[in-house]
Motif scaffolding. Structure first.
Motif, PDB file in Angstrom:
ATOM      1  N   ARG A  42       0.836  -1.209   0.000  1.00  0.00           N
ATOM      2  CA  ARG A  42       0.000   0.000   0.000  1.00  0.00           C
ATOM      3  C   ARG A  42       0.868   1.257   0.000  1.00  0.00           C
ATOM      4  N   PHE A  79      -6.589 -10.571  -0.754  1.00  0.00           N
ATOM      5  CA  PHE A  79      -6.161  -9.460   0.100  1.00  0.00           C
ATOM      6  C   PHE A  79      -4.914  -8.805  -0.487  1.00  0.00           C
ATOM      7  N   ARG A 137      -5.829  -6.620  -3.385  1.00  0.00           N
ATOM      8  CA  ARG A 137      -6.471  -5.375  -2.941  1.00  0.00           C
ATOM      9  C   ARG A 137      -5.447  -4.372  -2.407  1.00  0.00           C
ATOM     10  N   CYS A 138      -4.337  -4.863  -1.911  1.00  0.00           N
ATOM     11  CA  CYS A 138      -3.307  -3.973  -1.378  1.00  0.00           C
ATOM     12  C   CYS A 138      -2.359  -3.471  -2.461  1.00  0.00           C
ATOM     13  N   GLN A 153     -14.447  -1.635   2.591  1.00  0.00           N
ATOM     14  CA  GLN A 153     -13.500  -0.532   2.707  1.00  0.00           C
ATOM     15  C   GLN A 153     -12.731  -0.304   1.412  1.00  0.00           C
ATOM     16  N   ALA A 193      -9.242   0.363  -0.689  1.00  0.00           N
ATOM     17  CA  ALA A 193      -7.852  -0.103  -0.556  1.00  0.00           C
ATOM     18  C   ALA A 193      -7.114   0.376  -1.799  1.00  0.00           C
ATOM     19  N   PRO A 228      -9.987   3.044  -3.966  1.00  0.00           N
ATOM     20  CA  PRO A 228      -9.920   3.736  -2.672  1.00  0.00           C
ATOM     21  C   PRO A 228     -11.291   4.042  -2.078  1.00  0.00           C
ATOM     22  N   ARG A 229     -12.353   3.845  -2.862  1.00  0.00           N
ATOM     23  CA  ARG A 229     -13.666   4.251  -2.365  1.00  0.00           C
ATOM     24  C   ARG A 229     -14.261   3.216  -1.425  1.00  0.00           C
ATOM     25  N   PRO A 230     -14.762   3.651  -0.282  1.00  0.00           N
ATOM     26  CA  PRO A 230     -15.519   2.725   0.563  1.00  0.00           C
ATOM     27  C   PRO A 230     -16.867   2.408  -0.092  1.00  0.00           C
TER      28      PRO A 230
END
Lengths: 159, 551
Positions: A91, A115, A118-119, A147, A149, A153-155
């Motif tokens: 990230r 995961f 997503r990072c 969330q 990531a 970046p949008r929740p």
């Protein structure tokens, strides 16, 4: 070793991960652990073939974050799967504007790929015994996320 | 309470199928034991002394009647007809079969329940005040923020492999009924001088082997910055927390080693990078979630004196009313605490029949909602005073009305060596000994409010460090011994208990407790509680007297 790039099996990967012993004897494109790379910065400059860097949670990557795009590939090592620092490192690289390939190496398998992606990881080196074609399906197992990531970046409430 | 939308439902449904596949691959030998361990823990499944244990999440302790009925059904169908409520307000099933867990999770998903992140080195179930929304002191209801944290932390891709587990508690006002000062992060809703509502943030509290009270990292955090600040803290922890020794891996050790000022500096630097990002909580999202927690439509005609006559007439009812019900912010209503501490039964255990009885009561008398407390009881938060007698009768018929809330007999006890593979000593049989010794309710009432917390090992699941009286099981050459601490508290004046003396045997525990209580009774001022007396006279007086009478 099986390699996935952008969710697809990758053939003809030109990169070779080197260590202290194989550094001088390996030709072509190489991935060099950060400490080794810093110690051999001069000799690596004259080298033919491309050079990428591998980092892990123990490295100080402040300098790398200043100019990550000097590399087209940065590998992040997972010495054991429980070591979750690599997720944050990816990230930080994405946040620093890195545009190249982020490759997960080390203890990388199936159940962590989503995961990792997503990072910010887009390449995964998976050991032979842990790889199966089922790994390709893992990215869509859970299709919703709350969330933001590195991937988006949008929740959820902004999507 | 919060109701799932399509996204929420899809997430838990897909997660169940993902776990089903993981279980299948494990049983087929395709998934190594230690990797499956990490995956099953993140779905709440431990392997215990006799059988697996499944820990079902009850987010911030809030559930509805349908959910409690489903838990009763699951306990009956897949287990031995009972469950155990924990200090994280979760429900543990002690005897599920590993291969049936995917089916259990699928049943739970039907009623918006799951076991995601109830274990493992990730962000666990966020807990809060069991009187949220109904107590008069509150600045704001903390539960919407708990739900916002739940969503943000659920399957957070970066924080699934932290150095160690991570627990967050949120309180809504000056009173702390969530033990927030002994959490990895404690969030207190506060109002600043300008009148804005935000959070005081504590970090690095915790119990276990190294008990620590959390330290303030930020005096006032605007609401909109909640998630960016949490993310900054946890990223700094993820990158810097120790991974070489699991006993030194919690954030409290990092904060201690680094010092709170240096830690704060790192967090502030990280926060500056992400504060003005998509993590900023829009007012619209806060109010969307708040709308799920709006006050109920209370009966404005509910009479405040509705039970006065009954209380005068019925002594048993009056005793229960005084001990097991709490003031409600709305006139004519009362909060009912359902005692899961019946005589000589394991604390926090509940049979399927009892769960169903409470689910029915909630539906008939408390807007269909039930809450768990961090002391292993349940709460019906919104009962009309005129309904209290009916509620009490049903609770009493189901052995859920022992009038002992807040007394010594309201012990918080982990399952201990009878079930838990980590435990050093048994807890349940010793809790029974204590119950037998202090059976007389009038004596308990005379002693007043005393928190007794009893853990079977140093992992401190029952929070013994912050019990007014703490009991810790230790293993000495294969025998169970018990260390006693005094003076702990987990409220807004949080303190860690101090060791009274050498560990004592199981038989001796009740006698030593009696001596401790005698010291209190002898020294207390009129109306002074145990903990206040302890703080006034100090440990030394207890030590002297307990040891003097021992010879």
């Amino acid at each position: 070793m099986p390699l996935l790039i952008n969710r697809q099996p990758a053939a003809n990967d030109s990169w070779t991960l080197v260590n202290e012993e194989t550094l001088s004897s390996t030709g072509g494109d190489i991935i060099v652990p950060l400490a080794l790379l810093e110690a051999n910065a001069d000799s690596l400059q004259d080298r033919k073939g491309r050079v990428a860097v591998q980092i892990n949670g123990d490295d100080n990557i402040d300098a790398l974050l200043e100019n990550p795009n000097q590399y087209e590939l940065i590998a992040i090592d997972f010495p054991v799967f429980r070591d979750g620092r690599g997720f944050s490192l990816a990230r930080l690289l994405k946040r620093a504007g890195f545009e190249g390939q982020i490759r997960a190496t080390g203890d990388v398998a199936h159940d962590r790929l989503t995961f990792m992606e997503r990072c910010g990881f887009n390449a995964f080196e998976i050991s032979e015994e842990r790889y199966s074609d089922e790994s390709l399906a893992v990215f869509t197992e859970v299709s919703v996320r709350y969330q933001g990531a590195a991937d988006d970046p949008r929740p959820v409430y902004h999507r | 309470m919060y109701q799932y939308n399509e996204v929420d439902q899809k997430l838990v449904d897909e997660r169940v199928e993902q776990y089903r596949d993981q279980t299948r691959r494990y049983l087929a030998g395709e998934l190594p034991e230690d990797e499956f361990l990490a995956l099953r823990l993140m779905n709440g499944l431990y392997v215990q002394r006799h059988a697996p244990m499944l820990r079902v999440a009850i987010p911030y302790g809030l559930m509805n009647s349908a959910q409690l009925r489903k838990l009763a059904h699951v306990a009956r169908k897949y287990d031995r007809g009972y469950g155990h409520f924990t200090t994280r307000t979760n429900l543990q099933l002690n005897w599920p079969k590993l291969e049936e867990v995917p089916d259990i999770l699928a049943e739970l998903a039907e009623v918006q329940l799951h076991a995601i992140q109830t274990s493992g080195n990730c962000i666990r179930n966020t807990t809060t005040d069991h009187l949220a929304g109904v107590n008069v002191d509150e600045i704001e209801d903390p539960r919407p923020y708990c739900e916002i944290i739940r969503q943000w932390s659920t399957l957070h891709p970066e924080f699934a492999f932290l150095p160690r587990k991570f627990k967050i508690a949120v309180t809504g006002g000056p009173q702390d009924r969530a033990a927030s000062q002994v959490h990895d992060i404690g969030l207190h809703i506060v109002r600043n001088e300008a009148g804005d509502v935000g959070f005081e943030v504590l970090v690095g509290g915790g119990l276990g082997r190294t008990p620590v009270i959390g330290k303030q990292i930020r005096e006032f955090l605007p609401k909109e910055d909640l998630l960016s600040f949490l993310e900054a803290i946890i990223r700094v922890y993820n990158l810097n927390g120790r991974r070489d020794n699991k006993y030194k891996a919690r954030i409290k050790i990092l904060v201690q080693a680094m010092g709170i000022d240096k830690f704060r500096e790192l967090v502030e630097a990280e926060w500056a990078e992400i504060r003005d990002s998509e993590l900023k909580l829009p007012e619209t999202e806060i109010s969307r979630v708040q709308n799920f927690f709006k006050p109920f439509e209370y009966d404005s005609n509910a009479a405040d004196d509705a039970v006065d006559t009954l209380l005068a007439e019925n002594n048993d009812f009056r005793v229960w009313y005084e001990r097991n019900t709490v003031a409600h912010k709305v006139s004519g209503y009362r909060v009912v605490v359902v005692s899961l501490k019946p005589y000589l039964k394991p604390a926090g255990d509940m049979t399927s029949e009892q769960m169903e009885a409470v689910a029915d009561l909630a539906e008939s008398y408390s807007f269909g909602e039930i809450r768990g407390t961090h002391n292993q009881n349940l709460v019906l938060a919104d009962v009309k005073k005129s309904d209290l007698l009916a509620v009490w009768q049903v609770l009493a018929d189901n052995n859920l009305a022992r009038p002992n809330i807040g007394t010594l007999a309201d012990m918080t006890v982990c399952p201990g060596g009878d079930f838990c593979a980590l435990a050093n000593a048994k807890t349940l049989s010793v809790a029974d000994r204590i119950n037998e010794k202090f059976e007389d309710l009038d004596y308990l009432y005379d002693l007043g409010d005393i928190k007794l917390n009893f853990s079977g090992c140093i992992n401190a699941c029952a929070h013994h460090h912050v019990g007014n009286i703490g009991l810790l099981g230790v293993d000495k050459k294969g025998e169970d011994w018990y260390q006693i601490t005094l003076g702990g508290r987990d409220d807004e004046q949080a303190a860690l208990g101090k060791v009274l003396g050498k560990a004592v045997s199981a038989e001796e525990v009740p006698n030593v407790l009696e001596k401790v209580l005698n010291v209190y009774v002898e020294h207390r001022n009129e109306g002074e509680s145990f903990i206040d007396t302890f703080q006034r006279i100090g440990l030394a007086t207890f030590k002297e007297n307990v040891n003097a009478t021992a010879h």
